[in-house]
Design a protein around this motif. Structure first.
Motif, short mmCIF file in Angstrom:
data_model
loop_
_atom_site.label_atom_id
_atom_site.label_comp_id
_atom_site.label_asym_id
_atom_site.label_seq_id
_atom_site.Cartn_x
_atom_site.Cartn_y
_atom_site.Cartn_z
N LEU A 50 0.57 -1.47 0.04
CA LEU A 50 -0.07 0.29 -0.20
C LEU A 50 0.86 1.35 0.06
O LEU A 50 0.87 2.26 -0.56
N VAL A 51 1.79 1.19 1.15
CA VAL A 51 2.58 2.71 1.29
C VAL A 51 3.59 3.01 0.10
O VAL A 51 3.67 3.84 -0.43
N ASN A 52 4.18 1.70 -0.09
CA ASN A 52 5.27 2.08 -1.62
C ASN A 52 4.77 1.21 -2.53
O ASN A 52 5.96 0.64 -3.07
N ASN A 53 3.19 1.43 -3.09
CA ASN A 53 3.43 0.67 -4.04
C ASN A 53 3.49 0.65 -5.22
O ASN A 53 3.94 2.04 -5.64
N VAL A 54 3.78 -0.04 -5.95
CA VAL A 54 4.67 -0.55 -7.22
C VAL A 54 4.72 0.31 -8.71
O VAL A 54 4.90 1.30 -9.43
N VAL A 55 2.74 0.38 -8.25
CA VAL A 55 2.49 1.22 -9.51
C VAL A 55 1.79 2.84 -9.39
O VAL A 55 2.44 3.70 -10.03
N LEU A 56 1.51 2.43 -8.42
CA LEU A 56 1.00 4.32 -7.93
C LEU A 56 1.90 5.53 -6.88
O LEU A 56 1.52 6.00 -7.30
N VAL A 57 3.12 4.33 -6.68
CA VAL A 57 4.19 5.64 -5.69
C VAL A 57 5.30 5.25 -6.14
O VAL A 57 5.60 5.91 -6.63
N ARG A 58 5.87 4.13 -6.78
CA ARG A 58 6.67 4.28 -8.24
C ARG A 58 6.76 4.02 -8.99
O ARG A 58 7.82 4.54 -9.79
N PHE A 59 5.66 3.67 -9.52
CA PHE A 59 5.49 4.56 -10.90
C PHE A 59 5.92 3.61 -11.80
O PHE A 59 6.95 3.67 -12.79
N LEU A 60 6.48 2.04 -11.10
CA LEU A 60 6.63 0.41 -12.10
C LEU A 60 5.80 -0.08 -12.81
O LEU A 60 4.28 -0.24 -11.87
N GLY A 61 5.53 -0.15 -13.79
CA GLY A 61 4.22 -0.75 -14.55
C GLY A 61 3.14 -0.09 -15.06
O GLY A 61 2.12 -1.43 -14.77
N LEU A 62 4.03 0.38 -15.77
CA LEU A 62 2.38 1.28 -16.27
C LEU A 62 2.05 0.68 -17.77
O LEU A 62 0.95 0.82 -17.77
N CYS A 63 2.88 0.17 -17.75
CA CYS A 63 2.06 -0.26 -18.87
C CYS A 63 0.89 -1.34 -18.94
O CYS A 63 0.11 -0.69 -19.95
N PRO A 64 0.96 -2.12 -18.08
CA PRO A 64 0.33 -2.88 -17.93
C PRO A 64 -1.38 -2.24 -17.32
O PRO A 64 -2.62 -2.74 -17.69
N PHE A 65 -0.69 -1.85 -15.89
CA PHE A 65 -2.09 -0.91 -15.69
C PHE A 65 -2.83 -0.05 -16.48
O PHE A 65 -3.81 0.21 -16.93
N MET A 66 -2.39 0.27 -17.71
CA MET A 66 -3.14 1.04 -18.76
C MET A 66 -3.90 -0.02 -19.64
O MET A 66 -4.84 0.22 -19.65
#
Lengths: 196, 178
Positions: free
Chosen positions: A13-29
């Motif tokens: 939650l706190v250091n969420n990989v997508v929304l805080v670290r901004f990694l893995g945005l391609c599958p996210f979108m």
């Protein structure tokens, strides 16, 4: 036990990989239009992340550190992670076809996804032990799955909402993603400093 | 110099080692799938419309080969495909399995408003048209999956029986045959 729980919450939650670290945005979108596929993608990513955290730790401590080859880290991680995922996919197709049907189509997609590569690199940077590395990989995957499913749910609702013409499609998805990221900032401070 | 050799050697070792492992695994874990499944998939319309209730044409082919589904489970394929599959697998079809001729989408000119909804949905690209232009259906390409008819806002699309051609006509059973 308390430490493990705190670490999982901290990473997911706190250091969420997508929304805080901004990694893995391609599958996210890309794979977040339907909840079902988002969940499948999340499960596959969790699986691959856990596995790659372990593989990378072994590589780090068996080869890179003893021979002082730190500059080969990214290169060798990519090779090893991709190979391990391919191997697991083959073994899975043979031994558990049911699981392969759920995860199979997503596995090749994420062999060297930036989140999958990023977590082992971050692990190496903070010199975590083997247990903690694997736990970090797993918890990051859980966080990824959570965000994917949340975002897919939002996007399914968005399909029914009346969106201004100029915002339709990707723009409104990005606005939604940024609002979700803002919401996740609210978790900052949930885990006491030094807990992770 | 020495470090360069170490780096090159270790990466080469990792690469070739993993290459061998993957190569062996590909042989070792090769799934000897039923080759009939692929042959049946090739015979089905490949629209993945889901009217059979299986996940796509491959799922249907799997079920047909395993005997869980009848070759007649494919409405878009109709009797022609069912007979071809049954002949290929050596199954006999029941009498009443399939009476319906295959149906295709037909667009009523007067009601079509040219909204392109059907055109975008069509899995086999059988519909031509553009915004605010009358749409048309290619009879040869239409698999009769019914998706366009469900989504048409004006009800201009109906599913109608394909006029019999040399490729689709099947000789009716003689009335006395048991």
């Amino acid at each position: 036990m308390r430490d493990v729980l705190l670490a999982v919450i901290g990473i997911a939650l706190v250091n969420n990989v997508v929304l805080v670290r901004f990694l893995g945005l391609c599958p996210f979108m890309g794979v977040s239009k339907k909840i079902d596929s988002a969940f499948g993608m999340g499960l596959a990513t969790t699986f691959v992340m856990t596995l790659s955290a372990l593989a990378a730790w072994v590589l780090e401590h068996a080869l890179l550190l003893p021979f002082d080859l730190g500059y080969l880290r990214i290169l060798s991680y990519i090779v090893v992670i991709a190979a391990v995922v391919q191997f697991v996919e083959m073994a899975m197709r043979k031994s558990t076809p049911d699981l392969h049907r759920v995860l199979g189509i997503y596995l090749p997609l994420i062999t060297t996804n930036c989140a999958v590569l990023g977590i082992p690199l971050l692990n190496a940077q903070s010199a975590l032990g083997v247990g903690m590395s694997v736990l970090t990989g797993f918890a990051s995957g859980v966080g990824f799955t959570l965000v994917m499913v949340l975002f897919a749910g939002l996007r399914e609702r968005l399909q029914l909402a009346r969106v201004p013409d100029s915002f339709e499609g990707a723009p409104i998805a990005f606005v939604t993603a940024s609002l979700l990221a803002l919401a996740f900032m609210g978790f900052t401070g949930l885990v006491p400093a030094g807990g992770v | 110099m020495e470090q360069m050799i170490t780096a090159v050697m270790s990466l080469a070792a990792i690469g070739s080692g993993l290459g061998v492992v993957l190569g062996v695994a590909a042989r070792r874990f090769a799934v000897e799938g039923d080759s009939r499944v692929e042959e049946i998939v090739a015979m089905l319309p490949a629209a993945n419309c889901g009217q059979c209730g299986f996940p796509g044409c491959e799922g249907a082919a799997q079920a047909i080969v395993e005997g869980e589904a009848s070759p007649t489970c494919c409405p878009p394929g109709g009797k022609v495909v069912a007979l071809a599959i049954a002949g290929h697998l050596g199954i006999t079809l029941g009498d009443d399995d399939m009476e319906e001729a295959p149906k295709i989408a037909v667009i009523e000119d007067a009601i079509c408003i040219g909204c392109t909804k059907c055109y975008r949905l069509c899995p086999s690209d059988a519909i031509v048209g553009a915004m605010k232009q009358l749409h048309g259906v290619f009879a040869e390409a239409c698999t009769g999956c019914n998706q366009c008819a469900e989504k048409c806002p004006t009800g201009a699309i109906t599913m109608q029986e394909l006029p019999a051609t040399a490729g689709t006509w099947v000789m009716p059973k003689p009335p006395m045959a048991a």
